[in-house]
Design a protein around this motif. Structure first.
Motif, PDB file in Angstrom:
ATOM      1  N   VAL A 366       0.694  -1.096  -0.145  1.00 47.71           N
ATOM      2  CA  VAL A 366       0.121  -0.143   0.087  1.00 47.71           C
ATOM      3  C   VAL A 366       0.869   1.361   0.045  1.00 47.71           C
ATOM      4  O   VAL A 366       1.602   1.582   0.853  1.00 47.71           O
ATOM      5  CB  VAL A 366      -1.110   0.034   1.054  1.00 47.71           C
ATOM      6  CG1 VAL A 366      -1.897   1.416   1.284  1.00 47.71           C
ATOM      7  CG2 VAL A 366      -1.681  -1.198   1.281  1.00 47.71           C
ATOM      8  N   GLY A 367       0.902   2.282  -1.085  1.00 46.50           N
ATOM      9  CA  GLY A 367       1.518   3.309  -1.154  1.00 46.50           C
ATOM     10  C   GLY A 367       0.822   4.506  -0.665  1.00 46.50           C
ATOM     11  O   GLY A 367      -0.526   4.583  -0.791  1.00 46.50           O
ATOM     12  N   CYS A 377      -1.141  -2.553  -4.664  1.00 46.55           N
ATOM     13  CA  CYS A 377      -0.667  -3.383  -5.508  1.00 46.55           C
ATOM     14  C   CYS A 377      -0.632  -4.882  -4.662  1.00 46.55           C
ATOM     15  O   CYS A 377      -0.042  -4.964  -3.442  1.00 46.55           O
ATOM     16  CB  CYS A 377       0.887  -3.246  -5.792  1.00 46.55           C
ATOM     17  SG  CYS A 377       1.121  -1.841  -6.798  1.00 46.55           S
ATOM     18  N   LYS A 378      -0.425  -5.880  -5.485  1.00 48.57           N
ATOM     19  CA  LYS A 378      -0.313  -7.207  -5.063  1.00 48.57           C
ATOM     20  C   LYS A 378       1.226  -7.541  -5.667  1.00 48.57           C
ATOM     21  O   LYS A 378       1.164  -7.648  -7.072  1.00 48.57           O
ATOM     22  CB  LYS A 378      -1.284  -8.179  -5.516  1.00 48.57           C
ATOM     23  CG  LYS A 378      -2.705  -8.262  -4.741  1.00 48.57           C
ATOM     24  CD  LYS A 378      -3.455  -9.179  -5.330  1.00 48.57           C
ATOM     25  CE  LYS A 378      -4.673  -9.411  -4.327  1.00 48.57           C
ATOM     26  NZ  LYS A 378      -5.645 -10.375  -5.049  1.00 48.57           N
ATOM     27  N   VAL A 405      -2.413  -4.288 -10.024  1.00 45.49           N
ATOM     28  CA  VAL A 405      -2.688  -3.187  -9.397  1.00 45.49           C
ATOM     29  C   VAL A 405      -3.975  -2.876  -9.274  1.00 45.49           C
ATOM     30  O   VAL A 405      -4.767  -3.135 -10.159  1.00 45.49           O
ATOM     31  CB  VAL A 405      -1.888  -1.975 -10.064  1.00 45.49           C
ATOM     32  CG1 VAL A 405      -2.229  -0.508  -9.275  1.00 45.49           C
ATOM     33  CG2 VAL A 405      -0.432  -2.166 -10.300  1.00 45.49           C
ATOM     34  N   MET A 406      -4.993  -2.349  -8.139  1.00 46.76           N
ATOM     35  CA  MET A 406      -6.059  -2.265  -8.082  1.00 46.76           C
ATOM     36  C   MET A 406      -6.549  -0.768  -7.636  1.00 46.76           C
ATOM     37  O   MET A 406      -5.806  -0.188  -6.887  1.00 46.76           O
ATOM     38  CB  MET A 406      -6.675  -3.487  -7.111  1.00 46.76           C
ATOM     39  CG  MET A 406      -6.034  -3.129  -5.638  1.00 46.76           C
ATOM     40  SD  MET A 406      -7.346  -4.235  -4.613  1.00 46.76           S
ATOM     41  CE  MET A 406      -6.824  -5.894  -5.305  1.00 46.76           C
ATOM     42  N   ALA A 407      -7.756  -0.584  -7.862  1.00 49.91           N
ATOM     43  CA  ALA A 407      -8.160   0.881  -7.598  1.00 49.91           C
ATOM     44  C   ALA A 407      -8.307   0.766  -5.896  1.00 49.91           C
ATOM     45  O   ALA A 407      -8.574  -0.309  -5.393  1.00 49.91           O
ATOM     46  CB  ALA A 407      -9.429   1.031  -8.122  1.00 49.91           C
ATOM     47  N   VAL A 408      -8.047   1.932  -5.449  1.00 47.84           N
ATOM     48  CA  VAL A 408      -7.991   1.944  -3.750  1.00 47.84           C
ATOM     49  C   VAL A 408      -9.268   1.531  -3.301  1.00 47.84           C
ATOM     50  O   VAL A 408      -9.346   0.786  -2.373  1.00 47.84           O
ATOM     51  CB  VAL A 408      -7.476   3.325  -3.356  1.00 47.84           C
ATOM     52  CG1 VAL A 408      -7.645   3.408  -1.834  1.00 47.84           C
ATOM     53  CG2 VAL A 408      -6.339   3.584  -3.903  1.00 47.84           C
ATOM     54  N   ASP A 409     -10.581   1.965  -4.091  1.00 48.50           N
ATOM     55  CA  ASP A 409     -11.794   1.596  -3.373  1.00 48.50           C
ATOM     56  C   ASP A 409     -12.096   0.109  -3.653  1.00 48.50           C
ATOM     57  O   ASP A 409     -13.224  -0.280  -2.950  1.00 48.50           O
ATOM     58  CB  ASP A 409     -12.834   2.430  -3.989  1.00 48.50           C
ATOM     59  CG  ASP A 409     -12.961   2.515  -5.493  1.00 48.50           C
ATOM     60  OD1 ASP A 409     -12.311   1.459  -6.109  1.00 48.50           O
ATOM     61  OD2 ASP A 409     -13.681   3.358  -6.239  1.00 48.50           O
ATOM     62  N   LEU A 462      -4.002   5.186 -11.568  1.00 44.04           N
ATOM     63  CA  LEU A 462      -4.178   6.662 -11.351  1.00 44.04           C
ATOM     64  C   LEU A 462      -3.493   7.276 -12.513  1.00 44.04           C
ATOM     65  O   LEU A 462      -3.781   8.458 -12.619  1.00 44.04           O
ATOM     66  CB  LEU A 462      -3.516   6.953 -10.079  1.00 44.04           C
ATOM     67  CG  LEU A 462      -4.347   6.926  -8.771  1.00 44.04           C
ATOM     68  CD1 LEU A 462      -3.674   7.495  -7.743  1.00 44.04           C
ATOM     69  CD2 LEU A 462      -5.818   7.434  -8.949  1.00 44.04           C
ATOM     70  N   LYS A 463      -2.655   6.530 -13.195  1.00 40.73           N
ATOM     71  CA  LYS A 463      -1.852   7.112 -14.229  1.00 40.73           C
ATOM     72  C   LYS A 463      -1.089   8.784 -13.935  1.00 40.73           C
ATOM     73  O   LYS A 463      -0.515   8.779 -12.925  1.00 40.73           O
ATOM     74  CB  LYS A 463      -2.678   7.149 -15.685  1.00 40.73           C
ATOM     75  CG  LYS A 463      -2.992   5.875 -16.206  1.00 40.73           C
ATOM     76  CD  LYS A 463      -3.904   6.132 -17.332  1.00 40.73           C
ATOM     77  CE  LYS A 463      -4.536   4.694 -17.858  1.00 40.73           C
ATOM     78  NZ  LYS A 463      -3.668   3.601 -17.583  1.00 40.73           N
TER      79      LYS A 463
END
Length: 487
Positions: A366-367, A377-378, A405-409, A462-463
């Motif tokens: 988790v960043g 991320c995993k 990578v997944m969206a935070v929500d 997020l790009k």
């Protein structure tokens, strides 16, 4: 940025530079205009920097007023501990030996003015010493018994500058003030330095990510430049420092962070975060004291290490306190391996961390920046390996596992809650929290102060917005500091 030269006899100084004012220390200390004006660069050329002298107070009050002063109080204080400076000079020991290789005498003494000397062959050493001790005028002494060493270095006043050196001092001073970046017509409100290491094969950000940070910084209103470890003396020119190089306490990155903080720059990674995150012993104590779930772990010494197998089953993980990027971390399978590995590790550190081995197909990362989640991320384990990075892999493309990578929500709420709680104990910088998930519980493995942000991986969701968020944090830090300065 307006510039001041503070000196006892300003009438004797003829400086042919625009935007430079020469004043007395009494005027600087007592005149209300200098108490309220912001964004000044102050060159302190007082005759003495001794504690509680006028010269000392010029630097002290300059920092309190948010002015960028040379020398800073931390520099003045550092010179009280010459042994520390001698140790720091070992960073360029090879240059020292090469420079004095043909010297017929066993002692060399010379003056340095803003990183230059009267002798061309000493200028490389002079630049290194000016980076080490940022002060207008210095006197360095090198001596030799078995090898050349920095015997002493100290500040010298104008009264100690030989008449023959005065022209060199003036030229060096004007060159220092006339640096190109101070006179660029496109100068914006704030200046950002991004510290990188061009020779690092595994930096925390790849080239594409660095270019995106650069573009985001420009769009946020920063004049932005990439700097390296050779640009220590230029920190005073900036408003913010972004370290995109692997950090460590016994390393130039920590000196950069510490100096930037002392100059009042907004800095990521800040020295406190580097100090806390790069030492796994500290993190172990911090997380456990605050009841954050971690794998079972013990701090061991050479005195108590023989008792470890009674407390922890094989296999377990043995960690160097200051390892980074999966280095200095070993999986111990039996007593023989434990004996062999611990001996080599104790040669580097008096303390080690033994941690329970929790096998999982991936590690969560988790960043977090400024107490907000930046990415999730995993990181999957490298092929046929128990870590996400396998430095022993023959082919570089097989050293790391896949990344999702997944969206935070979309991330588990317990994961985010644990990560934010862990980083709140450290600060409000940029962190990467590594965690294992076992039966729905999240175990914090470590908190990294210098997490990976690579284009195409951590920014996949997020790009460009990811890079903009980081720059917004820098802007907010600078503006918040300015508010505090105002009040």
């Amino acid at each position: 940025m307006p510039k001041l030269i503070v000196v006892e006899k300003p009438e004797s100084w003829k400086i042919g530079l625009e935007d430079v004012e020469v004043i007395s220390p009494d005027k600087y200390l007592s005149d209300e205009v200098y108490q309220s004006i912001k964004n000044l660069k102050v060159l302190n050329l007082c005759k003495s920097y001794q504690y509680q002298s006028e010269g000392y107070y010029v630097s002290l009050l300059a920092e309190a007023r948010g002015h960028k002063v040379l020398p800073g109080v931390s520099t003045i204080q550092d010179l009280r501990f010459p042994s520390i400076l001698r140790d720091d000079s070992l960073d360029f020991d090879e240059l020292i030996q090469k420079t004095f290789k043909s010297e017929p005498y066993d002692r060399v003494e010379f003056n340095i003015y803003f990183g230059t000397t009267q002798s061309e062959n000493l200028n490389k050493i002079a630049i290194q010493l000016f980076q080490l001790v940022q002060a207008p005028s210095l006197r360095a002494v090198f001596s030799k018994k078995t090898k050349w060493v920095l015997q002493s270095i100290r500040l010298i006043s104008l009264g100690e500058v030989p008449e023959s050196d005065r022209p060199l001092l003036i030229v060096a001073l004007e060159k220092y003030f006339m640096r190109k970046r101070d006179y660029r017509p496109d100068r914006k409100k704030y200046d950002l330095a991004i510290l990188v290491n061009p020779d690092d094969k595994h930096p925390p950000s790849n080239d594409r990510a660095l270019k995106r940070f650069y573009r985001a910084a420009l769009e946020a209103g920063f004049n932005t430049e990439f700097i390296t470890k050779n640009d220590f003396d230029q920190l005073i020119q900036y408003d913010a420092l972004f370290i995109r190089e692997t950090t460590n306490v016994n390393h130039h990155t920590f000196r950069f962070a510490k100096k930037a903080a002392s100059l009042g720059l907004a800095v990521i990674d800040d020295p406190d975060s580097i100090l806390k995150c790069t030492n796994k012993v500290y993190l172990h104590e911090l997380l456990n004291a605050n009841r954050i779930l971690t794998p079972k772990a013990y701090v061991i010494t050479e005195g108590n290490c023989l008792l470890l197998p009674e407390k922890m089953a094989f296999p377990f993980i043995l960690k160097q306190p200051d390892g980074a990027f999966s280095q200095g971390v070993f999986k111990i399978n039996d007593l023989e391996e434990f004996k062999k590995v611990r001996e080599s590790m104790f040669a580097k550190s008096d303390l080690l961390i033994a941690q329970e081995f929790l096998p999982t197909p991936f590690d969560w990362r988790v960043g977090i920046i400024d107490n907000q989640v930046l990415y999730v991320c995993k990181y999957f384990m490298a092929s046929a390996h128990w870590q996400i990075l396998n430095w022993n892999a023959e082919q570089e493309n097989s050293r790391s596992g896949n990344v999702e990578v997944m969206a935070v929500d979309q991330a588990p709420s317990g994961l985010l809650k644990t990560a934010l709680k862990a980083t709140s104990l450290i600060g409000k910088g940029l962190y990467g929290v590594d965690m294992k998930e076992i039966d729905g519980k999240f175990y914090v493995i470590e908190v990294n102060d210098n997490p990976s942000i690579d284009a195409g991986i951590e920014d996949k969701v997020l790009k460009d917005k990811l890079y903009s968020i980081v720059m917004e944090v820098f802007l907010n830090k600078i503006k918040l500091d300015n508010i505090f300065d105002y009040f």
